[in-house]
Design an enzyme around this catalytic site. Sequence first.
Site, PDB file in Angstrom:
ATOM      1  N   GLY A 136       0.831  -1.186   0.000  1.00  8.01           N
ATOM      2  CA  GLY A 136       0.000   0.000   0.000  1.00  8.01           C
ATOM      3  C   GLY A 136       0.869   1.241   0.000  1.00  8.01           C
ATOM      4  O   GLY A 136       2.048   1.186   0.376  1.00  8.01           O
TER       5      GLY A 136
ATOM      6  N   GLN B  29       2.913   9.974   1.202  1.00  6.88           N
ATOM      7  CA  GLN B  29       4.209   9.301   1.357  1.00  6.88           C
ATOM      8  C   GLN B  29       5.167   9.639   0.215  1.00  6.88           C
ATOM      9  O   GLN B  29       6.372   9.443   0.353  1.00  6.88           O
ATOM     10  CB  GLN B  29       4.025   7.789   1.460  1.00  6.88           C
ATOM     11  CG  GLN B  29       3.339   7.363   2.752  1.00  6.88           C
ATOM     12  CD  GLN B  29       3.146   5.870   2.802  1.00  6.88           C
ATOM     13  OE1 GLN B  29       2.152   5.349   2.300  1.00  6.88           O
ATOM     14  NE2 GLN B  29       4.107   5.178   3.385  1.00  6.88           N
TER      15      GLN B  29
ATOM     16  N   CYS C  83       5.691  -0.103   7.549  1.00  3.37           N
ATOM     17  CA  CYS C  83       5.341   1.069   6.747  1.00  3.37           C
ATOM     18  C   CYS C  83       6.560   1.520   5.957  1.00  3.37           C
ATOM     19  O   CYS C  83       7.663   1.589   6.506  1.00  3.37           O
ATOM     20  CB  CYS C  83       4.864   2.187   7.675  1.00  3.37           C
ATOM     21  SG  CYS C  83       4.350   3.680   6.823  1.00  3.37           S
ATOM     22  N   LEU C  84       6.340   1.841   4.695  1.00  5.69           N
ATOM     23  CA  LEU C  84       7.444   2.319   3.865  1.00  5.69           C
ATOM     24  C   LEU C  84       8.000   3.648   4.376  1.00  5.69           C
ATOM     25  O   LEU C  84       9.150   3.976   4.107  1.00  5.69           O
ATOM     26  CB  LEU C  84       6.985   2.455   2.408  1.00  5.69           C
ATOM     27  CG  LEU C  84       6.559   1.148   1.730  1.00  5.69           C
ATOM     28  CD1 LEU C  84       5.998   1.420   0.340  1.00  5.69           C
ATOM     29  CD2 LEU C  84       7.708   0.155   1.673  1.00  5.69           C
TER      30      LEU C  84
ATOM     31  N   HIS D 261      -4.747   1.291   7.312  1.00  7.90           N
ATOM     32  CA  HIS D 261      -3.377   1.781   7.508  1.00  7.90           C
ATOM     33  C   HIS D 261      -3.087   2.934   6.546  1.00  7.90           C
ATOM     34  O   HIS D 261      -2.604   3.992   6.958  1.00  7.90           O
ATOM     35  CB  HIS D 261      -2.382   0.633   7.290  1.00  7.90           C
ATOM     36  CG  HIS D 261      -0.948   1.059   7.320  1.00  7.90           C
ATOM     37  ND1 HIS D 261      -0.105   0.745   8.358  1.00  7.90           N
ATOM     38  CD2 HIS D 261      -0.200   1.776   6.441  1.00  7.90           C
ATOM     39  CE1 HIS D 261       1.092   1.251   8.115  1.00  7.90           C
ATOM     40  NE2 HIS D 261       1.059   1.883   6.949  1.00  7.90           N
ATOM     41  N   GLU D 262      -3.383   2.732   5.275  1.00  9.82           N
ATOM     42  CA  GLU D 262      -3.106   3.772   4.279  1.00  9.82           C
ATOM     43  C   GLU D 262      -4.002   4.990   4.491  1.00  9.82           C
ATOM     44  O   GLU D 262      -3.558   6.131   4.332  1.00  9.82           O
ATOM     45  CB  GLU D 262      -3.264   3.227   2.857  1.00  9.82           C
ATOM     46  CG  GLU D 262      -2.298   2.118   2.495  1.00  9.82           C
ATOM     47  CD  GLU D 262      -0.832   2.435   2.767  1.00  9.82           C
ATOM     48  OE1 GLU D 262      -0.418   3.614   2.661  1.00  9.82           O
ATOM     49  OE2 GLU D 262      -0.088   1.499   3.098  1.00  9.82           O
TER      50      GLU D 262
ATOM     51  N   HIS E  54      -2.700   7.564   6.889  1.00 10.18           N
ATOM     52  CA  HIS E  54      -1.735   8.516   6.320  1.00 10.18           C
ATOM     53  C   HIS E  54      -2.444   9.776   5.812  1.00 10.18           C
ATOM     54  O   HIS E  54      -1.919  10.880   5.954  1.00 10.18           O
ATOM     55  CB  HIS E  54      -0.967   7.888   5.147  1.00 10.18           C
ATOM     56  CG  HIS E  54       0.113   6.952   5.549  1.00 10.18           C
ATOM     57  ND1 HIS E  54       1.247   7.356   6.212  1.00 10.18           N
ATOM     58  CD2 HIS E  54       0.243   5.616   5.358  1.00 10.18           C
ATOM     59  CE1 HIS E  54       2.035   6.315   6.418  1.00 10.18           C
ATOM     60  NE2 HIS E  54       1.445   5.240   5.913  1.00 10.18           N
TER      61      HIS E  54
END
Length: 175
Positions: free
Chosen positions: A45, A50, A96-97, A138-139, A142
Amino acid sequence: MVRKIITYPNPRLFLNSEIVNKFDTELHTLLDDMYETMIASNGVGLAAIQVDIPLRVLLVNIFDENDEQKKEDLLEIINPEIIPLDEEMITCTEGCLSVPDFFEEVKRYNHILLKYQDRFGEFKELEAKGFLAVAIQHENDHLNGHLFIEKISFAKRQKFDKEFKKKKKNHKKEK
């Protein structure tokens, strides 16, 4: 084009993302670039913030039962609204990235209704359960300026902060 992913503690990660009103080639390029970036980074994701674009845009592309991540399963989610369909929570280990090399268990709703728009502005609905529901939540966090590390226990957050400071200190020594 693969874009640079911004990482914690970059303050831009804590911005509230803006609603998308224009469903044009610029948005389509962003979505395509986000997909390339997510795949190149081994993610499931990615939210637009991000890649330093504060728009309510996210992608989710989880692995199927054959452990394959197929582009035809990609969800391009714009202006999402999440409605929990029951109170059941699920605990998943998340990473997470934007918070590289840190994984921790987080509780989220197991069953959600997602209302969103696609890349052309068409309104859609999707019922999601399990890991797909977790990834979407989760996304979506953000887009509201939140990271998964805000959902972990106080003790685990202290551990994260300690490890993060240590990594940062070691990184400075290497330079």
